[in-house]
Scaffold this motif. Structure first.
Motif, mmCIF file in Angstrom:
data_model
loop_
_atom_site.group_PDB
_atom_site.id
_atom_site.type_symbol
_atom_site.label_atom_id
_atom_site.label_comp_id
_atom_site.label_asym_id
_atom_site.label_seq_id
_atom_site.Cartn_x
_atom_site.Cartn_y
_atom_site.Cartn_z
ATOM 1 N N MET A 1 -21.476 -7.207 -3.741
ATOM 2 C CA MET A 1 -20.571 -6.234 -3.138
ATOM 3 C C MET A 1 -19.121 -6.516 -3.529
ATOM 4 N N LYS A 2 -18.801 -7.783 -3.767
ATOM 5 C CA LYS A 2 -17.453 -8.138 -4.188
ATOM 6 C C LYS A 2 -17.105 -7.464 -5.512
ATOM 7 N N GLY A 3 -18.088 -7.428 -6.439
ATOM 8 C CA GLY A 3 -17.862 -6.776 -7.723
ATOM 9 C C GLY A 3 -17.577 -5.295 -7.564
ATOM 10 N N LEU A 4 -18.301 -4.614 -6.657
ATOM 11 C CA LEU A 4 -18.062 -3.196 -6.396
ATOM 12 C C LEU A 4 -16.660 -2.986 -5.834
ATOM 13 N N PHE A 5 -16.262 -3.888 -4.954
ATOM 14 C CA PHE A 5 -14.943 -3.789 -4.333
ATOM 15 C C PHE A 5 -13.842 -3.927 -5.388
ATOM 16 N N VAL A 6 -13.981 -4.905 -6.272
ATOM 17 C CA VAL A 6 -12.996 -5.115 -7.337
ATOM 18 C C VAL A 6 -12.970 -3.902 -8.267
ATOM 19 N N LYS A 7 -14.156 -3.369 -8.589
ATOM 20 C CA LYS A 7 -14.239 -2.184 -9.459
ATOM 21 C C LYS A 7 -13.460 -1.018 -8.866
ATOM 22 N N ASP A 8 -13.673 -0.769 -7.563
ATOM 23 C CA ASP A 8 -13.011 0.365 -6.927
ATOM 24 C C ASP A 8 -11.506 0.156 -6.818
ATOM 25 N N LEU A 9 -11.085 -1.073 -6.585
ATOM 26 C CA LEU A 9 -9.650 -1.349 -6.544
ATOM 27 C C LEU A 9 -9.008 -1.090 -7.903
ATOM 28 N N LYS A 10 -9.696 -1.488 -8.972
ATOM 29 C CA LYS A 10 -9.170 -1.250 -10.319
ATOM 30 C C LYS A 10 -9.135 0.250 -10.624
ATOM 31 N N LEU A 11 -10.158 0.978 -10.144
ATOM 32 C CA LEU A 11 -10.147 2.430 -10.317
ATOM 33 C C LEU A 11 -8.945 3.057 -9.621
ATOM 34 N N MET A 12 -8.660 2.593 -8.421
ATOM 35 C CA MET A 12 -7.543 3.161 -7.679
ATOM 36 C C MET A 12 -6.200 2.753 -8.265
ATOM 37 N N MET A 13 -6.156 1.585 -8.897
ATOM 38 C CA MET A 13 -4.916 1.183 -9.549
ATOM 39 C C MET A 13 -4.563 2.119 -10.697
ATOM 40 N N SER A 14 -5.588 2.761 -11.267
ATOM 41 C CA SER A 14 -5.310 3.751 -12.315
ATOM 42 C C SER A 14 -4.621 4.985 -11.737
ATOM 43 N N GLN A 15 -4.677 5.129 -10.401
ATOM 44 C CA GLN A 15 -4.017 6.247 -9.716
ATOM 45 C C GLN A 15 -2.779 5.776 -8.958
ATOM 46 N N LYS A 16 -2.224 4.624 -9.352
ATOM 47 C CA LYS A 16 -1.108 4.050 -8.594
ATOM 48 C C LYS A 16 0.112 4.958 -8.590
ATOM 49 N N ASN A 17 0.313 5.729 -9.667
ATOM 50 C CA ASN A 17 1.461 6.633 -9.696
ATOM 51 C C ASN A 17 1.334 7.715 -8.625
ATOM 52 N N PHE A 18 0.105 8.194 -8.427
ATOM 53 C CA PHE A 18 -0.123 9.202 -7.388
ATOM 54 C C PHE A 18 0.109 8.598 -6.001
ATOM 55 N N LEU A 19 -0.373 7.362 -5.801
ATOM 56 C CA LEU A 19 -0.177 6.691 -4.517
ATOM 57 C C LEU A 19 1.307 6.455 -4.244
ATOM 58 N N LEU A 20 2.043 6.053 -5.274
ATOM 59 C CA LEU A 20 3.484 5.849 -5.112
ATOM 60 C C LEU A 20 4.191 7.159 -4.808
ATOM 61 N N LEU A 21 3.709 8.260 -5.406
ATOM 62 C CA LEU A 21 4.283 9.577 -5.122
ATOM 63 C C LEU A 21 4.049 9.958 -3.666
ATOM 64 N N ILE A 22 2.825 9.718 -3.176
ATOM 65 C CA ILE A 22 2.512 10.010 -1.771
ATOM 66 C C ILE A 22 3.412 9.190 -0.853
ATOM 67 N N LEU A 23 3.592 7.906 -1.182
ATOM 68 C CA LEU A 23 4.452 7.043 -0.375
ATOM 69 C C LEU A 23 5.891 7.549 -0.386
ATOM 70 N N ALA A 24 6.363 7.971 -1.556
ATOM 71 C CA ALA A 24 7.732 8.486 -1.660
ATOM 72 C C ALA A 24 7.900 9.764 -0.831
ATOM 73 N N ILE A 25 6.894 10.629 -0.861
ATOM 74 C CA ILE A 25 6.942 11.866 -0.071
ATOM 75 C C ILE A 25 7.002 11.546 1.418
ATOM 76 N N VAL A 26 6.180 10.585 1.836
ATOM 77 C CA VAL A 26 6.147 10.199 3.251
ATOM 78 C C VAL A 26 7.494 9.636 3.689
ATOM 79 N N ILE A 27 8.064 8.738 2.883
ATOM 80 C CA ILE A 27 9.376 8.160 3.209
ATOM 81 C C ILE A 27 10.438 9.258 3.255
ATOM 82 N N GLY A 28 10.366 10.192 2.304
ATOM 83 C CA GLY A 28 11.322 11.303 2.292
ATOM 84 C C GLY A 28 11.212 12.164 3.537
#
Length: 222
Positions: A1-28
């Motif tokens: 299960m640890k391998g699946l968790f690491v895989k999904d985290l790496k997948l989401m890191m590929s969307q880090k720009n979108f996550l940062l955009l969401i964070l910026a919108i929220v702060i704004g």
């Protein structure tokens, strides 16, 4: 299960720009409006539902055919998705609450106790939404899963509206005002009960998802 968790985290890191955009919108939104509750919930729900996007990545290009050749079980797969969703949701919720408290203190828009109370009310709702979404996504896949999920959420909204309006029409009880006027202690107990119920719903949802995935072909999850 640890391998699946690491895989999904790496997948989401590929969307880090979108996550940062969401964070910026929220702060704004918190800086330029007096409403900190909506951005708080927006960040919590958006990040927690990224779990669903990882299922879509697993489905892409028949990727599950390869994924399930690895030394993992379907129980591991489902458990990891629920753990990931709950972890990400809670991290986003804590971050959003901290940002909300900082903004509230600097702008003096509402009492801290009201903000914390509203934040705590968002937590069980976030858990329930996850409990509803994951089984539908595993059962119906992408487009059908979204349609089914929208239908269920819409149905829940209609049921809630009927209960509120019915209580007002039949028993002459305004549930919204009743909740607003509850003492802080009573509201705290109510929120604690809501969180417990939400977690129980998440456990039931996980059992449903395990049943769904066990009936799915080895190379496809729908």
């Amino acid at each position: 299960m640890k391998g699946l968790f690491v895989k999904d985290l790496k997948l989401m890191m590929s969307q880090k720009n979108f996550l940062l955009l969401i964070l910026a919108i929220v702060i704004g939104m918190m800086i330029f409006t007096d409403d900190v509750i909506f951005p708080l919930g927006f960040l919590s729900f958006t990040v927690s539902l990224f779990t669903v996007s990882t299922i879509s990545y697993d489905d892409f290009d028949n990727g599950n055919a390869f994924l399930f050749t690895l030394p993992i079980t379907r129980n591991h797969y489902v458990s990891e998705k629920y753990f990931l969703g709950l972890l990400l949701g809670c991290i986003a919720w804590v971050l959003a609450t901290i940002l909300g408290i900082i903004t509230t203190v600097l702008k003096d828009t509402l009492p801290i106790t009201d903000l914390v109370q509203s934040s705590l009310m968002i937590l069980p709702i976030m858990i329930v939404v996850q409990a509803i979404m994951l089984p539908f996504r595993l059962k119906f896949g992408g487009d059908k899963g979204r349609i089914a999920m929208i239908g269920v959420l819409g149905g829940l909204e209609v049921i809630t509206l009927v209960i509120v309006k019915g209580a007002e029409a039949i028993f002459n009880i305004d549930l919204v005002s009743l909740l607003d006027n509850l003492p802080t202690v009573s509201m705290g107990v109510l929120i604690a009960i809501a969180i417990i119920i939400a977690l129980l719903m998440l456990l039931v949802s996980m059992k449903i998802s395990l049943s769904i995935i066990k009936k799915s072909p080895s190379n496809h999850i729908k």
